[in-house]
Design a protein around this motif. Sequence first.
Motif, PDB file in Angstrom:
ATOM      1  N   SER A 298       0.835  -1.209   0.000  1.00 46.40           N
ATOM      2  CA  SER A 298       0.000   0.000   0.000  1.00 46.40           C
ATOM      3  C   SER A 298       0.867   1.255   0.000  1.00 46.40           C
ATOM      4  CB  SER A 298      -0.928   0.017   1.227  1.00 46.40           C
ATOM      5  OG  SER A 298      -0.169   0.122   2.412  1.00 46.40           O
ATOM      6  N   VAL A 299       0.283   2.316  -0.534  1.00 42.85           N
ATOM      7  CA  VAL A 299       0.926   3.637  -0.507  1.00 42.85           C
ATOM      8  C   VAL A 299      -0.132   4.642  -0.034  1.00 42.85           C
ATOM      9  CG1 VAL A 299       1.953   5.501  -1.853  1.00 42.85           C
ATOM     10  CG2 VAL A 299       2.544   3.125  -2.362  1.00 42.85           C
ATOM     11  N   ALA A 300       0.206   5.471   0.952  1.00 43.81           N
ATOM     12  CA  ALA A 300      -0.695   6.502   1.485  1.00 43.81           C
ATOM     13  C   ALA A 300      -0.111   7.884   1.168  1.00 43.81           C
ATOM     14  CB  ALA A 300      -0.879   6.341   2.985  1.00 43.81           C
ATOM     15  N   VAL A 301      -0.927   8.719   0.539  1.00 45.39           N
ATOM     16  CA  VAL A 301      -0.508  10.087   0.218  1.00 45.39           C
ATOM     17  C   VAL A 301      -1.177  11.024   1.219  1.00 45.39           C
ATOM     18  CG1 VAL A 301      -0.397  11.880  -1.547  1.00 45.39           C
ATOM     19  CG2 VAL A 301      -0.350   9.458  -2.216  1.00 45.39           C
ATOM     20  N   THR A 302      -0.371  11.759   2.000  1.00 51.80           N
ATOM     21  CA  THR A 302      -0.897  12.622   3.063  1.00 51.80           C
ATOM     22  C   THR A 302      -0.339  14.036   2.935  1.00 51.80           C
ATOM     23  OG1 THR A 302       0.890  11.962   4.570  1.00 51.80           O
ATOM     24  CG2 THR A 302      -1.172  10.681   4.654  1.00 51.80           C
ATOM     25  N   TRP A 303      -1.011  14.983   3.634  1.00 50.30           N
ATOM     26  CA  TRP A 303      -0.627  16.407   3.561  1.00 50.30           C
ATOM     27  C   TRP A 303      -0.572  17.001   4.952  1.00 50.30           C
ATOM     28  CZ3 TRP A 303       1.553  20.200   1.147  1.00 50.30           C
ATOM     29  CH2 TRP A 303       1.230  21.535   1.433  1.00 50.30           C
ATOM     30  N   MET A 304       0.509  17.740   5.217  1.00 42.92           N
ATOM     31  CA  MET A 304       0.679  18.425   6.497  1.00 42.92           C
ATOM     32  C   MET A 304       1.029  19.893   6.219  1.00 42.92           C
ATOM     33  SD  MET A 304       0.591  18.332   9.771  1.00 42.92           S
ATOM     34  CE  MET A 304       0.575  16.565  10.070  1.00 42.92           C
ATOM     35  N   PRO A 305       0.049  20.828   6.412  1.00 43.25           N
ATOM     36  CA  PRO A 305       0.339  22.256   6.152  1.00 43.25           C
ATOM     37  C   PRO A 305       1.135  22.884   7.290  1.00 43.25           C
ATOM     38  CG  PRO A 305      -1.914  21.997   6.930  1.00 43.25           C
ATOM     39  CD  PRO A 305      -1.348  20.608   6.813  1.00 43.25           C
ATOM     40  N   ASN A 306       1.865  23.953   6.956  1.00 43.26           N
ATOM     41  CA  ASN A 306       2.625  24.725   7.944  1.00 43.26           C
ATOM     42  C   ASN A 306       2.038  26.132   8.068  1.00 43.26           C
ATOM     43  OD1 ASN A 306       4.457  22.576   8.289  1.00 43.26           O
ATOM     44  ND2 ASN A 306       5.622  23.252   6.469  1.00 43.26           N
TER      45      ASN A 306
ATOM     46  N   GLY B  15      11.499   7.811   5.810  1.00 44.93           N
ATOM     47  CA  GLY B  15      10.877   6.630   6.406  1.00 44.93           C
ATOM     48  C   GLY B  15      11.778   5.950   7.437  1.00 44.93           C
ATOM     49  N   THR B  16      11.276   4.846   7.979  1.00 39.65           N
ATOM     50  CA  THR B  16      11.999   4.069   8.992  1.00 39.65           C
ATOM     51  C   THR B  16      12.194   2.654   8.465  1.00 39.65           C
ATOM     52  OG1 THR B  16      10.972   5.350  10.748  1.00 39.65           O
ATOM     53  CG2 THR B  16      11.964   3.244  11.378  1.00 39.65           C
ATOM     54  N   VAL B  17      13.449   2.151   8.557  1.00 47.79           N
ATOM     55  CA  VAL B  17      13.757   0.801   8.084  1.00 47.79           C
ATOM     56  C   VAL B  17      12.872  -0.204   8.824  1.00 47.79           C
ATOM     57  CG1 VAL B  17      15.541  -0.979   7.908  1.00 47.79           C
ATOM     58  CG2 VAL B  17      16.119   1.411   7.495  1.00 47.79           C
ATOM     59  N   GLY B  18      12.288  -1.081   8.042  1.00 45.28           N
ATOM     60  CA  GLY B  18      11.406  -2.086   8.611  1.00 45.28           C
ATOM     61  C   GLY B  18       9.963  -1.647   8.678  1.00 45.28           C
ATOM     62  N   ARG B  19       9.701  -0.355   8.555  1.00 46.66           N
ATOM     63  CA  ARG B  19       8.324   0.145   8.640  1.00 46.66           C
ATOM     64  C   ARG B  19       7.856   0.769   7.320  1.00 46.66           C
ATOM     65  NH1 ARG B  19       7.806   3.632  14.025  1.00 46.66           N
ATOM     66  NH2 ARG B  19       5.660   3.695  13.220  1.00 46.66           N
ATOM     67  N   GLY B  20       8.786   0.915   6.383  1.00 50.42           N
ATOM     68  CA  GLY B  20       8.397   1.414   5.075  1.00 50.42           C
ATOM     69  C   GLY B  20       9.132   2.695   4.671  1.00 50.42           C
ATOM     70  N   ALA B  21       9.138   2.947   3.385  1.00 53.29           N
ATOM     71  CA  ALA B  21       9.753   4.172   2.860  1.00 53.29           C
ATOM     72  C   ALA B  21       8.727   5.303   2.905  1.00 53.29           C
ATOM     73  CB  ALA B  21      10.232   3.960   1.423  1.00 53.29           C
TER      74      ALA B  21
ATOM     75  N   THR C 132       3.983  19.829   3.714  1.00 52.13           N
ATOM     76  CA  THR C 132       4.705  18.612   3.348  1.00 52.13           C
ATOM     77  C   THR C 132       3.734  17.595   2.782  1.00 52.13           C
ATOM     78  OG1 THR C 132       6.325  18.991   5.116  1.00 52.13           O
ATOM     79  CG2 THR C 132       6.223  16.779   4.162  1.00 52.13           C
ATOM     80  N   LEU C 133       4.019  17.141   1.552  1.00 55.66           N
ATOM     81  CA  LEU C 133       3.245  16.103   0.880  1.00 55.66           C
ATOM     82  C   LEU C 133       4.051  14.817   0.948  1.00 55.66           C
ATOM     83  CD1 LEU C 133       0.692  15.510  -0.886  1.00 55.66           C
ATOM     84  CD2 LEU C 133       2.135  15.998  -2.875  1.00 55.66           C
ATOM     85  N   THR C 134       3.486  13.744   1.526  1.00 61.86           N
ATOM     86  CA  THR C 134       4.247  12.513   1.787  1.00 61.86           C
ATOM     87  C   THR C 134       3.647  11.333   1.041  1.00 61.86           C
ATOM     88  OG1 THR C 134       4.853  13.322   3.983  1.00 61.86           O
ATOM     89  CG2 THR C 134       5.100  10.965   3.573  1.00 61.86           C
ATOM     90  N   PHE C 135       4.530  10.547   0.395  1.00 64.02           N
ATOM     91  CA  PHE C 135       4.183   9.263  -0.218  1.00 64.02           C
ATOM     92  C   PHE C 135       4.813   8.180   0.651  1.00 64.02           C
ATOM     93  CE2 PHE C 135       3.626  12.241  -3.567  1.00 64.02           C
ATOM     94  CZ  PHE C 135       2.746  11.697  -4.491  1.00 64.02           C
ATOM     95  N   ALA C 136       4.025   7.462   1.446  1.00 62.56           N
ATOM     96  CA  ALA C 136       4.549   6.460   2.394  1.00 62.56           C
ATOM     97  C   ALA C 136       4.023   5.078   2.032  1.00 62.56           C
ATOM     98  CB  ALA C 136       4.150   6.824   3.817  1.00 62.56           C
ATOM     99  N   ASP C 137       4.961   4.078   1.985  1.00 65.57           N
ATOM    100  CA  ASP C 137       4.530   2.696   1.736  1.00 65.57           C
ATOM    101  C   ASP C 137       4.766   1.845   2.979  1.00 65.57           C
ATOM    102  OD1 ASP C 137       7.219   1.719   1.804  1.00 65.57           O
ATOM    103  OD2 ASP C 137       7.473   2.246  -0.324  1.00 65.57           O
ATOM    104  N   ASP C 138       4.366   0.593   2.895  1.00 66.61           N
ATOM    105  CA  ASP C 138       4.538  -0.330   4.037  1.00 66.61           C
ATOM    106  C   ASP C 138       5.570  -1.399   3.727  1.00 66.61           C
ATOM    107  OD1 ASP C 138       3.118  -1.638   2.109  1.00 66.61           O
ATOM    108  OD2 ASP C 138       1.549  -2.407   3.434  1.00 66.61           O
ATOM    109  N   GLY C 139       6.581  -1.020   2.931  1.00 67.22           N
ATOM    110  CA  GLY C 139       7.628  -1.966   2.556  1.00 67.22           C
ATOM    111  C   GLY C 139       8.749  -2.036   3.574  1.00 67.22           C
ATOM    112  N   VAL C 140       9.947  -2.428   3.085  1.00 75.91           N
ATOM    113  CA  VAL C 140      11.096  -2.663   3.983  1.00 75.91           C
ATOM    114  C   VAL C 140      11.767  -1.369   4.410  1.00 75.91           C
ATOM    115  CG1 VAL C 140      11.513  -4.939   3.025  1.00 75.91           C
ATOM    116  CG2 VAL C 140      12.656  -2.947   2.001  1.00 75.91           C
ATOM    117  N   GLY C 141      11.550  -0.279   3.690  1.00 79.83           N
ATOM    118  CA  GLY C 141      12.170   0.990   4.033  1.00 79.83           C
ATOM    119  C   GLY C 141      13.543   1.154   3.408  1.00 79.83           C
TER     120      GLY C 141
END
Length: 653
Positions: A566-574, A629-635, A580-589
């Motif tokens: 899976s890939v989640a696209v999220t937005w965090m305004p300042n 991202g964090t290794v083991g939790r996804g890129a 910040t626009l983030t593309f996060a997956d649930d892979g190996v990182g």
Amino acid sequence: MRTDQTSEVSKNLSIVNELAFSIGNSLDLQENSDTFCTLLLARKNYSFVSLWLRNDVLKNGGDAGDATCVYAYPLVMADFVTLPITHPLFTPLTDGKAVSYAVHDLVFSSLVTEKQIRGGAYALYPLGDYGILKIYAQNRNEAFSAEEMAQLRNVVRKFAVSVRGCLSHKALVDEVRERTAAEKRLKYSKNALQTFIDSIPENAALFRRDGSVIIGNEAFLRHHSLLRNASPESGILEYDSPVMNRVKEGFIRVIENMASETIEVEWGSRVTEVHLSPVFCSRGDIDAVALFSIDVTEKKKEMLEQLRKSEQQFRELADFIPIILYESDEKGSVTFANQTAFSSMKFGPELPESGLLLRDCVIPEDVTRAEKKIADIASGDRIQAMQFTIRRMDGTTFPALVYSSPIIRDGEFGGIHGAVIDISDQVMAEEALRRTNLKLALLSSVTRHDILNQVTAMLLFKELLADSLAAGDPVDAEYVSDLFEIAETIERQIIFSRDYQDIGMQTPQWQHICSVIRNVSQDAELSALTISCNTGDLEIYADPLFEKVAFNLMENSLRHGFNASSVAVTWMPNADGSGTLTFADDGVGVPDGMKERIFEKGFGSNTGYGLYLIREILDLTGIGIEEAGTVGRGAAFSLTIPPGACRNIPPVV
């Protein structure tokens, strides 16, 4: 004395007496002249007689420099009716002496003003200084003798007096007739005026300079009595009430300024316009002041309603225009702004209660320049497309072109109106173009250098192979392998150059993130991923290749995330307008030591150019990217969107 001479003298005296008695029997000029002149012709056997008078003694006599033939007998011989007073015929008027000329005299031909003149003689008798009695005798070749001229001199003088009397009598009769007619006209005019103004339902009156009433209609006299609680003869200057004092003051100003004036007064719920106009006499002074008033209550209501509708239409039109429109007073305080201004400047539902100065709408660095331009506008100048950096109410800014001009009311500076055009897209496009040119120049240089290095190595191996073949040695397989590897490297560099050439070829655009993600997720290559987007109505300003960026980031999760699903696209305004626009997956990182290297050109197990190109595409509009991202939790690839390059607008369906 001989008997025949005595008889001739007696005859002449008898004729003169008869002529004298014929004069003055009528005060009509034509009758008086006809009686005298026809008798003169009959008794003296003359052929023609005419009477010429100066126009300046004749009423409505034409040009004052001319004389007119007012009588001629027989009329059939008359030719000219008007002659200039300088004509030789009127020479006796200057010296007062009677003269006579025969056909052989040089001046004779210049005196001819009749028809059928064949020889003969003229006798000219001055009638004072205002006319000539002209006598013509055809059956003679010599001028009139002195004795003959003398015989008629006295009787002609008496005739001249009678002519003057006829003229005076006519003038007097005409004057009496005109005066009588004038009195009738005046009486008629007064009656007509009174009838006319009485037919007017509103107040109408005429005042003397001292304020007393000359004439007024029934409405005025009735109203006047109620106002003054006095007789209609009371003057306007005696008014003493808050409302009518304004009328009195206007009356005084009309006399002082010699100009009309209109005053609006309110009577309870009614509104009346009072018009005061000066009435001038022949000397140019004011003789009187005319007053006319009209109830304009309904007209006022209609005008206010039309004004309200006009303001509403103006507001709707102004709010429809997608640029900032504003007005300020002469002090530079904003008094009007359209809906675009409210949304662009983040005013809220209305302008700040504390007021808003134009100088406060620009960044501090532009305040001095703005104040100078405001002063220039107050002097009549205009601002045409001057660039300022505009500061919103929340502190964010945007570049804009400002157009302004003065508001002139009654010939005086009354404020400023203008337009502000947001050129953020233009500025960002120019910046993107600048970055593109730099990147393309760098690409050209680097690619050329890399390919030349590979070609140099290829030429070296070519020489080594040539030497081996020349020596009869067998072909070294390692040389051949190296040549193929060099060729593959050159191929990858050319493919990279082909992909890179599309960067910056199109103008950056505002792109709706969820719409882009939805389009990308429909690609069959990404069918194994579950893709979500929670950015709402977010738009970012990016190169049209941003859709390729999104695809490559998700493909990267499939290719290198191993078990990514899976890939989640999220937005965090300042707070500063960035986000910040983030593309996060649930892979190996991605391991910590690799987080920056993965963006280097040539790094990776595939072409080595994917993330490098992504960073270059995003950098065209100032967007940064890093792996967080964090290794083991996804890129997690985080895109930093700068202020002005992100906004929230619903997509166009």
